[in-house]
Design an enzyme around this catalytic site. Structure first.
Site, PDB file in Angstrom:
ATOM      1  N   ARG A  51      45.749  30.062  31.548  1.00 26.41           N
ATOM      2  CA  ARG A  51      44.477  30.155  32.270  1.00 26.41           C
ATOM      3  C   ARG A  51      43.643  31.367  31.794  1.00 26.41           C
ATOM      4  NH1 ARG A  51      45.144  27.340  37.094  1.00 26.41           N
ATOM      5  NH2 ARG A  51      42.895  27.082  37.162  1.00 26.41           N
ATOM      6  N   ARG A  74      43.379  32.683  41.378  1.00 28.88           N
ATOM      7  CA  ARG A  74      42.669  32.913  40.116  1.00 28.88           C
ATOM      8  C   ARG A  74      41.179  32.744  40.290  1.00 28.88           C
ATOM      9  NH1 ARG A  74      43.494  32.152  35.975  1.00 28.88           N
ATOM     10  NH2 ARG A  74      41.703  30.851  35.590  1.00 28.88           N
ATOM     11  N   CYS A  94      49.394  31.005  35.675  1.00 28.61           N
ATOM     12  CA  CYS A  94      49.948  30.373  36.882  1.00 28.61           C
ATOM     13  C   CYS A  94      50.845  29.240  36.393  1.00 28.61           C
ATOM     14  CB  CYS A  94      48.825  29.871  37.783  1.00 28.61           C
ATOM     15  SG  CYS A  94      47.998  28.445  37.111  1.00 28.61           S
ATOM     16  N   ARG A 133      47.103  25.697  50.060  1.00 30.39           N
ATOM     17  CA  ARG A 133      45.961  26.260  49.317  1.00 30.39           C
ATOM     18  C   ARG A 133      44.847  25.231  49.190  1.00 30.39           C
ATOM     19  NH1 ARG A 133      47.355  29.047  43.897  1.00 30.39           N
ATOM     20  NH2 ARG A 133      45.123  29.224  44.132  1.00 30.39           N
ATOM     21  N   LYS A 193      37.460  22.304  48.171  1.00 34.81           N
ATOM     22  CA  LYS A 193      37.896  23.671  47.870  1.00 34.81           C
ATOM     23  C   LYS A 193      37.139  24.202  46.651  1.00 34.81           C
ATOM     24  CE  LYS A 193      41.821  24.219  45.436  1.00 34.81           C
ATOM     25  NZ  LYS A 193      41.716  25.047  44.223  1.00 34.81           N
ATOM     26  N   ASN A 194      37.040  23.374  45.610  1.00 31.56           N
ATOM     27  CA  ASN A 194      36.487  23.858  44.344  1.00 31.56           C
ATOM     28  C   ASN A 194      34.963  23.894  44.313  1.00 31.56           C
ATOM     29  OD1 ASN A 194      39.066  24.250  43.553  1.00 31.56           O
ATOM     30  ND2 ASN A 194      39.188  22.484  42.201  1.00 31.56           N
ATOM     31  N   ASP A 237      43.353  17.149  38.040  1.00 31.59           N
ATOM     32  CA  ASP A 237      43.842  17.468  39.392  1.00 31.59           C
ATOM     33  C   ASP A 237      44.394  16.246  40.108  1.00 31.59           C
ATOM     34  OD1 ASP A 237      41.330  20.006  40.165  1.00 31.59           O
ATOM     35  OD2 ASP A 237      43.122  20.009  38.909  1.00 31.59           O
TER      36      ASP A 237
HETATM   37  C1  EPZ Z   1      38.935  24.533  37.656  1.00 24.07           C
HETATM   38  O1  EPZ Z   1      39.802  25.513  37.133  1.00 24.07           O
HETATM   39  C2  EPZ Z   1      39.554  24.109  38.977  1.00 24.07           C
HETATM   40  N1  EPZ Z   1      39.596  25.269  39.885  1.00 24.07           N
HETATM   41  C3  EPZ Z   1      40.947  23.555  38.722  1.00 24.07           C
HETATM   42  O2  EPZ Z   1      41.449  23.116  39.965  1.00 24.07           O
HETATM   43  C4  EPZ Z   1      40.840  22.369  37.776  1.00 24.07           C
HETATM   44  O3  EPZ Z   1      42.138  21.909  37.480  1.00 24.07           O
HETATM   45  C5  EPZ Z   1      40.146  22.815  36.485  1.00 24.07           C
HETATM   46  O4  EPZ Z   1      38.864  23.390  36.791  1.00 24.07           O
HETATM   47  C6  EPZ Z   1      39.916  21.647  35.526  1.00 24.07           C
HETATM   48  O5  EPZ Z   1      39.165  20.657  36.159  1.00 24.07           O
HETATM   49  C7  EPZ Z   1      38.467  25.634  40.519  1.00 24.07           C
HETATM   50  O6  EPZ Z   1      37.411  25.057  40.354  1.00 24.07           O
HETATM   51  C8  EPZ Z   1      38.596  26.810  41.448  1.00 24.07           C
HETATM   52  P1  EPZ Z   1      38.874  25.363  33.303  1.00 24.07           P
HETATM   53  P2  EPZ Z   1      39.330  26.388  35.858  1.00 24.07           P
HETATM   54  O7  EPZ Z   1      38.302  26.719  33.048  1.00 24.07           O
HETATM   55  O8  EPZ Z   1      37.869  26.594  35.892  1.00 24.07           O
HETATM   56  C9  EPZ Z   1      40.794  26.534  29.181  1.00 24.07           C
HETATM   57  C10 EPZ Z   1      43.030  22.821  41.626  1.00 24.07           C
HETATM   58  O9  EPZ Z   1      44.097  22.227  41.614  1.00 24.07           O
HETATM   59  N2  EPZ Z   1      39.987  27.762  29.285  1.00 24.07           N
HETATM   60  O10 EPZ Z   1      37.952  24.202  33.393  1.00 24.07           O
HETATM   61  O11 EPZ Z   1      40.224  27.593  35.806  1.00 24.07           O
HETATM   62  C11 EPZ Z   1      41.901  26.495  30.218  1.00 24.07           C
HETATM   63  O12 EPZ Z   1      43.045  27.190  29.770  1.00 24.07           O
HETATM   64  C12 EPZ Z   1      42.647  23.703  40.475  1.00 24.07           C
HETATM   65  O13 EPZ Z   1      42.181  22.748  42.525  1.00 24.07           O
HETATM   66  C13 EPZ Z   1      39.993  28.652  28.235  1.00 24.07           C
HETATM   67  O14 EPZ Z   1      40.662  28.451  27.231  1.00 24.07           O
HETATM   68  O15 EPZ Z   1      39.685  25.435  34.662  1.00 24.07           O
HETATM   69  C14 EPZ Z   1      42.150  25.021  30.375  1.00 24.07           C
HETATM   70  O16 EPZ Z   1      43.022  24.599  29.347  1.00 24.07           O
HETATM   71  C15 EPZ Z   1      43.772  23.819  39.480  1.00 24.07           C
HETATM   72  N3  EPZ Z   1      39.246  29.795  28.340  1.00 24.07           N
HETATM   73  C16 EPZ Z   1      40.760  24.391  30.153  1.00 24.07           C
HETATM   74  O17 EPZ Z   1      39.986  25.399  29.498  1.00 24.07           O
HETATM   75  C17 EPZ Z   1      38.472  30.054  29.443  1.00 24.07           C
HETATM   76  O18 EPZ Z   1      37.788  31.096  29.470  1.00 24.07           O
HETATM   77  C18 EPZ Z   1      40.035  23.992  31.423  1.00 24.07           C
HETATM   78  O19 EPZ Z   1      40.049  25.110  32.259  1.00 24.07           O
HETATM   79  C19 EPZ Z   1      38.492  29.133  30.513  1.00 24.07           C
HETATM   80  C20 EPZ Z   1      39.243  27.982  30.409  1.00 24.07           C
END
Ligand code: EPZ
Length: 421
Positions: free
Chosen positions: A122, A93, A117, A398, A22-23, A306
């Protein structure tokens, strides 16, 4: 709303084929907005989130034909609009992934802010900081973020968190920028490298994807047409390995890439599960009662957040005390209250969950709250004595293609019941 009914207690045996990730599918599909080429993308998983991004791409002007097992052809000859509306973004998202491509190809984008979420706020500040460094004018109003840039400029961008979609958005935007962009402290997840492979086939100049420093040399346009097969889903694979462990079974997970599962395999071996690499994938064979181990989630290549909920289900039946520390998201323990309803002994202290293993779980009516929490409840239900009924299973749909079919084929007693209401 559908529910899933599970009668637990049977060891799962057999083999299961993982679907496309998916990702990886979501950013690759978003990347088709960058150029007019006609792309053939295969191994796209049949998931709700993929259906959502398909609707969004159609809304933006993409022409998509679904050839079933042969995948999709996607082309975006021109854009009919540059706006991703709230009603589409609020359900997923990852729609924020169209921001970079739209800004890069069309000079403007207006995307509804994704909102939080179940697992956390996020924010997307890192996505926006990067685009700003590339010369974009960013405005946030009425719940939308607008990005404007005649042409993005290459920049050196340091991410203070290795954000996965932040890295992907900025890498996509940089492919058409004037000059060179370097993303430092970039996310190293395999899905980032998969996206880079697609972009390079379209004509992008990218080096370092999969490491923490990615260099993108911007080009005038991306006219290439890619033929891309989405990488296998490492989290789905890890979920089935954990299923073998929690039910005392033996499962061959076919089609996964063992290299993407090193941290998960290491932990499962520590727990006492036999993990063997076979030509077709990874085999998990449960031995005695699972051993209590401590786990800390980290950005790749660390133990994936995850997989945290799934491994916690396993730890509820361990022979001792384990501590799971969730370092990536601030609120990713929504499965704990539901696992407790099934007899688990779990205490939460800030980002730590302290799990005291019990001899058995008992089936109960429980509620899914986010994608991976739902998977954790399915695993617990498959191991528990008696019947578990999981509501709000749209969360599962999802990210898990045909989950009840795959688990039934492994000997699980699991059925989906549609609700009349
Ligand atoms: C990706 O989400 C994945 N989704 C998530 O999978 C996964 O849990 C996550 O990466 C971490 O591996 C997709 O790839 C579509 P991050 P993402 O930006 O990119 C903070 C699933 O279950 N952050 O790496 O949204 C954030 O709050 C989903 O398949 C900021 O502060 O995650 C978090 O604490 C859930 N500012 C950390 O970084 C930003 O601008 C990691 O988030 C962006 C992120």
């Amino acid at each position: 709303m559908d529910k899933i009914l599970i009668k637990g207690g049977k060891p799962l045996k057999g083999d299961v084929a993982v679907s496309g990730a998916k990702n990886a599918a979501l950013p690759v599909l978003a990347a088709t907005l960058l150029g007019p080429g006609e792309h053939r993308i295969s191994n796209i998983p049949k998931l709700m989130d993929v259906a959502t991004i398909k609707r969004l791409l159609n809304h933006l002007g993409a022409v998509i034909s679904d050839h079933g097992p042969d995948g999709w052809t996607v082309r975006v000859p021109d854009l009919s609009r540059c706006e991703a509306p709230y009603e589409l973004v609020k359900t997923m998202r990852a729609s924020v992934l169209v921001l970079g491509p739209l800004a890069a190809r069309f000079g403007e984008a207006r995307v509804s802010l994704p909102g939080g979420c179940a697992i956390g706020a996020r924010p997307i500040n890192l996505h926006l900081m990067g685009l700003e460094k590339m010369g974009a004018e960013i405005k946030i109003e009425h719940g939308y973020v607008s990005v404007k840039a005649k042409r993005l400029k290459g920049a050196r961008i340091y991410l203070d968190m290795p954000s996965v979609t932040g890295t992907e958005n900025l890498m996509m935007a940089a492919t058409l920028a004037e000059g060179v962009t370097v993303i430092e402290n970039a996310a190293r997840e395999p899905e980032v490298a998969d996206l880079a492979q697609f972009l390079i086939q379209c004509g992008a100049k990218i080096t370092g994807a999969g490491t923490d420093a990615i260099t993108i040399d911007g080009v005038e346009s991306l006219n290439g047409s890619a033929a891309h097969r989405i990488m296998p889903d490492r989290i789905e694979a890890g979920t089935y390995l954990a299923a073998a462990a929690i039910t005392g079974g033996d499962i061959l997970v076919r089609g996964c890439n063992p290299r993407h599962l090193d941290a998960v395999a290491l932990k499962l071996r520590e727990i006492g599960v036999e993990i063997r690499e076979e030509p077709e994938g990874l085999r998990a064979t449960a031995r005695d009662r699972v051993r209590a181990v401590d786990i800390k989630t980290l950005p790749y290549p660390g133990f994936p957040t995850d997989m945290q909920a799934q491994i916690m289900a396993l730890m509820t039946l361990s022979n001792g005390l384990s501590v799971i520390t969730e370092t990536v998201f601030e609120n990713r323990f929504s499965h704990v209250a539901e696992l407790r309803r099934m007899g688990a002994d779990i205490q939460i202290e800030s980002r730590n969950a302290i799990i005291k293993g019990v001899r058995r779980l008992s089936g109960a009516p429980v509620m899914a709250s986010d994608l991976r929490a739902s998977a954790s409840l399915v695993l617990a239900g498959l191991a528990a004595e008696g019947e578990t009924e999981i509501s709000r299973v749209y969360h599962l749909d999802r990210g898990y293609e045909g989950i009840e079919r795959k688990f039934s084929n492994l000997g699980g007693e699991i059925t989906r019941i549609g609700q009349t209401s």
